[in-house]
Design a protein around this motif. Structure first.
Motif, short mmCIF file in Angstrom:
data_model
loop_
_atom_site.label_atom_id
_atom_site.label_comp_id
_atom_site.label_asym_id
_atom_site.label_seq_id
_atom_site.Cartn_x
_atom_site.Cartn_y
_atom_site.Cartn_z
N PHE A 15 0.79 -1.16 -0.07
CA PHE A 15 0.10 0.00 -0.01
C PHE A 15 0.94 1.33 -0.03
N ASN A 16 0.35 2.33 -0.58
CA ASN A 16 1.10 3.61 -0.59
C ASN A 16 1.37 4.01 0.98
N SER A 17 2.64 4.29 1.03
CA SER A 17 3.12 4.83 2.35
C SER A 17 4.35 5.87 2.05
N GLY A 18 4.76 6.23 1.01
CA GLY A 18 5.73 7.21 0.62
C GLY A 18 6.92 6.66 0.15
N HIS A 19 7.93 7.35 -0.31
CA HIS A 19 9.06 7.12 -1.10
C HIS A 19 10.00 6.44 0.19
N GLY A 20 10.09 7.27 1.61
CA GLY A 20 11.29 6.91 2.58
C GLY A 20 10.72 5.67 3.10
N ARG A 21 9.42 5.34 3.27
CA ARG A 21 8.97 3.94 3.66
C ARG A 21 9.26 2.98 2.74
N SER A 22 8.99 3.28 1.32
CA SER A 22 9.25 2.30 0.33
C SER A 22 10.69 1.75 0.53
N LEU A 23 11.58 2.80 0.68
CA LEU A 23 12.93 2.58 0.42
C LEU A 23 13.29 1.66 1.70
N ARG A 24 12.74 1.92 2.83
CA ARG A 24 13.24 1.29 4.12
C ARG A 24 12.71 -0.06 4.02
N GLN A 25 11.53 -0.46 3.47
CA GLN A 25 11.03 -1.89 3.15
C GLN A 25 12.12 -2.54 1.99
N GLY A 26 12.56 -1.69 1.15
CA GLY A 26 13.66 -2.57 0.05
C GLY A 26 14.95 -2.82 0.80
N TYR A 27 15.31 -1.75 1.76
CA TYR A 27 16.54 -2.06 2.46
C TYR A 27 16.59 -3.08 3.24
N ASP A 28 15.41 -3.39 3.94
CA ASP A 28 15.14 -4.58 5.02
C ASP A 28 15.17 -5.60 4.24
N PHE A 29 14.52 -5.59 3.26
CA PHE A 29 14.16 -6.85 2.24
C PHE A 29 15.56 -7.37 1.79
N ALA A 30 16.46 -6.25 1.30
CA ALA A 30 17.97 -6.58 0.83
C ALA A 30 18.65 -7.00 2.04
N LEU A 31 18.65 -6.59 3.31
CA LEU A 31 19.53 -6.87 4.38
C LEU A 31 19.12 -8.12 4.83
N ASN A 32 17.74 -8.76 4.92
CA ASN A 32 17.36 -9.78 5.51
C ASN A 32 17.07 -10.80 4.75
N CYS A 33 16.78 -10.68 3.35
CA CYS A 33 16.42 -11.81 2.44
C CYS A 33 17.38 -12.22 1.17
N ILE A 34 18.42 -11.25 1.07
CA ILE A 34 19.29 -11.28 -0.03
C ILE A 34 20.48 -11.33 0.73
N SER A 35 21.37 -11.94 0.06
CA SER A 35 23.04 -11.87 0.32
C SER A 35 23.74 -11.47 -0.65
N SER A 36 24.02 -10.02 -0.48
CA SER A 36 24.79 -9.32 -1.57
C SER A 36 26.05 -8.54 -0.54
N LYS A 37 27.04 -8.14 -1.39
CA LYS A 37 27.98 -7.21 -0.54
C LYS A 37 27.47 -5.74 -0.80
N TYR A 38 26.92 -5.32 -1.87
CA TYR A 38 26.67 -3.89 -1.89
C TYR A 38 25.13 -3.99 -2.14
N ILE A 39 24.74 -2.65 -1.85
CA ILE A 39 23.10 -2.32 -2.11
C ILE A 39 23.06 -0.99 -2.76
N LEU A 40 22.52 -1.01 -4.03
CA LEU A 40 22.39 0.42 -4.66
C LEU A 40 20.97 0.75 -4.63
N GLN A 41 20.65 1.83 -4.40
CA GLN A 41 19.46 2.73 -4.39
C GLN A 41 19.35 3.66 -5.70
N ILE A 42 18.43 3.15 -6.61
CA ILE A 42 18.13 4.24 -7.62
C ILE A 42 16.62 4.45 -7.87
N ASP A 43 16.16 5.52 -8.23
CA ASP A 43 14.90 5.68 -8.82
C ASP A 43 14.76 5.46 -10.33
#
Length: 188
Positions: free
Chosen positions: A81-109
């Motif tokens: 559901f729509n909750s804004g850009h910042g909250r979307s980023l946080r959910q993306g970061y949390d998913f990347a940190l907890n569900c994906i194994s990667s050395k780096y994370i890139l954020q891009i619009d």
């Protein structure tokens, strides 16, 4: 793969060099070209990558466009559901940190303000810096957002005693372990 927000049920078994967090809101006209352009660059640089698209309750056909992207094994889709850009980023970061194994994370619009031609320079600097941040030279934002960004730049520069041109840049390459430390200090 479409992801529900119960992240503890999902764990990618692949190890990636790079997880790319892409918040999306009404980007149906941009998603396909964005995906093809960035995918080509990551493949040109021989980077093992995965996209994490966070659809922030788009009212257009963004979700359908995401579901129709080629090579489904190179991306996850978080539909929420729509909750804004910042909250979307946080959910993306949390998913990347907890569900994906990667050395780096890139954020891009996905709106075209982050140019792919600069990414190779980001990638070259990844081991020198824990965070590599881009700066937008031109923006397609409205007056209110431009004023807010200028104020954020001024206050950030004063706080850190260093000129910070674009503190809310949507172009960030981050070492995963450093991002984890930072996010532990920021409330969800």
């Amino acid at each position: 793969m479409i992801v529900d927000l119960t992240f503890n049920k999902i764990k990618s078994e692949n190890n990636y060099d790079l997880a790319i967090v892409v918040p999306c809101y009404n980007e149906s006209l941009n998603i396909y070209n964005f995906y093809i352009e960035w995918k080509s660059e990551f493949e040109r640089l021989s980077i093992n990558y995965v996209f994490i698209f966070v659809n922030d309750g788009s009212k257009d056909d963004t979700l359908a466009c995401l579901n129709n992207l080629p090579q489904i094994n190179t991306h996850f889709i978080i539909n929420k559901f729509n909750s804004g850009h910042g909250r979307s980023l946080r959910q993306g970061y949390d998913f990347a940190l907890n569900c994906i194994s990667s050395k780096y994370i890139l954020q891009i619009d996905s709106d075209g303000q982050c140019l792919v031609k600069y990414f190779s320079e980001f990638w070259k600097n990844r081991e020198k810096f824990k965070f590599v941040l881009g700066t937008r030279t031109s923006r397609g934002d409205g007056l209110i957002r431009k004023v807010t960004s200028k104020l954020a730049s001024l206050f950030s520069s004063l706080i850190f005693n260093k000129i910070i041109n674009d503190p809310n840049t949507p172009y960030r390459l981050m070492e995963t372990s450093s991002l984890r430390i930072c996010l532990n200090k920021i409330p969800q």
